[in-house]
Design a protein around this motif. Sequence first.
Motif, PDB file in Angstrom:
ATOM      1  N   SER A 105      -4.398   3.182  -8.788  1.00  0.00           N
ATOM      2  CA  SER A 105      -4.184   4.586  -8.441  1.00  0.00           C
ATOM      3  C   SER A 105      -5.522   5.305  -8.471  1.00  0.00           C
ATOM      4  O   SER A 105      -6.269   5.190  -9.452  1.00  0.00           O
ATOM      5  CB  SER A 105      -3.211   5.232  -9.432  1.00  0.00           C
ATOM      6  N   GLY A 106      -5.822   6.029  -7.402  1.00  0.00           N
ATOM      7  CA  GLY A 106      -7.073   6.780  -7.347  1.00  0.00           C
ATOM      8  C   GLY A 106      -8.311   5.914  -7.470  1.00  0.00           C
ATOM      9  O   GLY A 106      -9.334   6.349  -7.988  1.00  0.00           O
ATOM     10  N   THR A 155       0.833  -1.201   0.000  1.00  0.00           N
ATOM     11  CA  THR A 155       0.000   0.000   0.000  1.00  0.00           C
ATOM     12  C   THR A 155       0.866   1.250   0.000  1.00  0.00           C
ATOM     13  O   THR A 155       2.026   1.231   0.382  1.00  0.00           O
ATOM     14  CB  THR A 155      -0.942   0.030   1.217  1.00  0.00           C
ATOM     15  N   THR A 213      -4.724   0.912 -13.064  1.00  0.00           N
ATOM     16  CA  THR A 213      -4.019   1.652 -14.113  1.00  0.00           C
ATOM     17  C   THR A 213      -2.988   0.806 -14.845  1.00  0.00           C
ATOM     18  O   THR A 213      -2.443   1.244 -15.860  1.00  0.00           O
ATOM     19  CB  THR A 213      -3.324   2.883 -13.514  1.00  0.00           C
ATOM     20  N   VAL A 215      -1.323  -2.295 -10.738  1.00  0.00           N
ATOM     21  CA  VAL A 215      -1.155  -1.024 -10.033  1.00  0.00           C
ATOM     22  C   VAL A 215      -2.518  -0.359  -9.974  1.00  0.00           C
ATOM     23  O   VAL A 215      -3.234  -0.283 -10.991  1.00  0.00           O
ATOM     24  CB  VAL A 215      -0.139  -0.097 -10.737  1.00  0.00           C
ATOM     25  N   ASP A 224       0.800   5.579  -1.952  1.00  0.00           N
ATOM     26  CA  ASP A 224       0.056   6.484  -2.834  1.00  0.00           C
ATOM     27  C   ASP A 224      -0.620   5.694  -3.945  1.00  0.00           C
ATOM     28  O   ASP A 224      -1.763   5.953  -4.313  1.00  0.00           O
ATOM     29  CB  ASP A 224       1.008   7.530  -3.420  1.00  0.00           C
ATOM     30  N   ASP A 225       0.122   4.761  -4.525  1.00  0.00           N
ATOM     31  CA  ASP A 225      -0.442   3.749  -5.402  1.00  0.00           C
ATOM     32  C   ASP A 225      -0.390   2.422  -4.656  1.00  0.00           C
ATOM     33  O   ASP A 225       0.480   2.216  -3.808  1.00  0.00           O
ATOM     34  CB  ASP A 225       0.358   3.610  -6.700  1.00  0.00           C
ATOM     35  N   THR A 226      -1.302   1.511  -4.974  1.00  0.00           N
ATOM     36  CA  THR A 226      -1.258   0.172  -4.397  1.00  0.00           C
ATOM     37  C   THR A 226      -0.750  -0.785  -5.460  1.00  0.00           C
ATOM     38  O   THR A 226      -1.248  -0.795  -6.589  1.00  0.00           O
ATOM     39  CB  THR A 226      -2.642  -0.274  -3.896  1.00  0.00           C
ATOM     40  N   ARG A 227       0.246  -1.571  -5.116  1.00  0.00           N
ATOM     41  CA  ARG A 227       0.831  -2.544  -6.035  1.00  0.00           C
ATOM     42  C   ARG A 227       0.445  -3.941  -5.540  1.00  0.00           C
ATOM     43  O   ARG A 227       0.553  -4.245  -4.349  1.00  0.00           O
ATOM     44  CB  ARG A 227       2.359  -2.407  -6.064  1.00  0.00           C
ATOM     45  N   ARG A 273      -6.187  -0.537   2.192  1.00  0.00           N
ATOM     46  CA  ARG A 273      -6.258   0.838   2.714  1.00  0.00           C
ATOM     47  C   ARG A 273      -6.808   0.865   4.129  1.00  0.00           C
ATOM     48  O   ARG A 273      -6.360   1.660   4.973  1.00  0.00           O
ATOM     49  CB  ARG A 273      -7.124   1.688   1.778  1.00  0.00           C
TER      50      ARG A 273
END
Length: 378
Positions: A180-181, A151, A185, A178, A153-156, A227
């Motif tokens: 994002s938001g 975890t 993505t 990945v 800013d981006d989650t991988r 998150r």
Amino acid sequence: MVLLINLADAEAATSGGKAAVLARLLQAGLPIPPGFVIPTSAYEQADGDISADLVDEITQALLQIGDGYLAVRSSATSEDTAHATAAGQHDTFLGVRGPDEVADAVRRCWASLWSERAVAYRRRQGNAQSPTIAVLVQRLVDADVAGVMFTGDDTRLEASWGLGESVVSGHVTPDSWVVSGGAVTHRALGTKKTRIDRTVTREVEPADRDRLCLTDDEVTRLVQLGRQIADLLGGPQDIEWAISGSRIWILQSRPVTSALPAAHTVAVKESKALRGTPGSPGLATGPTRVVRGPADFPRVRPGDILVCRTTDPAWTPLFGVVAAVVTETGGLLSHAAIVAREQGLPAVLAIPDVTTALHDGAHVEVDGSTGRVTRLGC
């Protein structure tokens, strides 16, 4: 008499970091497999062996979590901290069943606290404290799909079929995503030729090799849980998870101790360059040392570039010698990548057939930020 601890009641001082974090997640209502902890006091009193009384306690505790296969895992006071993961340094046993097998696995977990690799790891970390160890016993999740999630800013995410052991060990190159938001993505298909179920490794069906092992809906559900866990624990987390049927289970969460390379890095196309997955940032040059197993360890010299199929915890001492790591398989959250990042070593992963593409002694540059390995002087 040692009293076993219900997992929901585990605390770091008595049950080690791994179990204590799972207890917090369980108390928050998150999906954690049921289990219990053999506390640090049992190790300190046992002098390496298990008493008949402790075996009796284990027998009674197993009745509470139900008959079936188990995961028996270390939960040392020196692992899963904010400063060091100790990833794979202590032993885990999967597919254990019955009191006698649990007792044997506990003995072996205790012994792993003083293995050569664990002692060397603590020395490199500058950990002068005398460690102790608890052991976590949980119901084994017979996973259809399992993996890891990082975890931030981006989650991988990385995942493969069967138990997550194939992902964290680096024995497969997992599928990856990945997010994002709130949107997926990036998706990448891995090379998932084998899977682990309980204690058996078997071939993955050809049709399953060629499709992603998670749907976007499953990825979204995992990210939401990730998150929630990060918010609860107060920072980015490295999370192991499994899916059985349609149910997600959380198996482990530990603080992120080193950042991943940036996502979507594109390596420059060069005739001399081999391309793989950026695993640990940095740049290093040196002669390659192709290592196919522990018998080759004595050939490794300071400053060598370690080239291998994958690594496991027994290889950890080499990370204190080499200048960089290059593997044929594995993902961002495999053993090789995690330990390389902790040691500050550049690492490039998942270059197919790299152990034959690079001969011993070839001079190369390893760029762990772009995933590029470039032959020099040829």
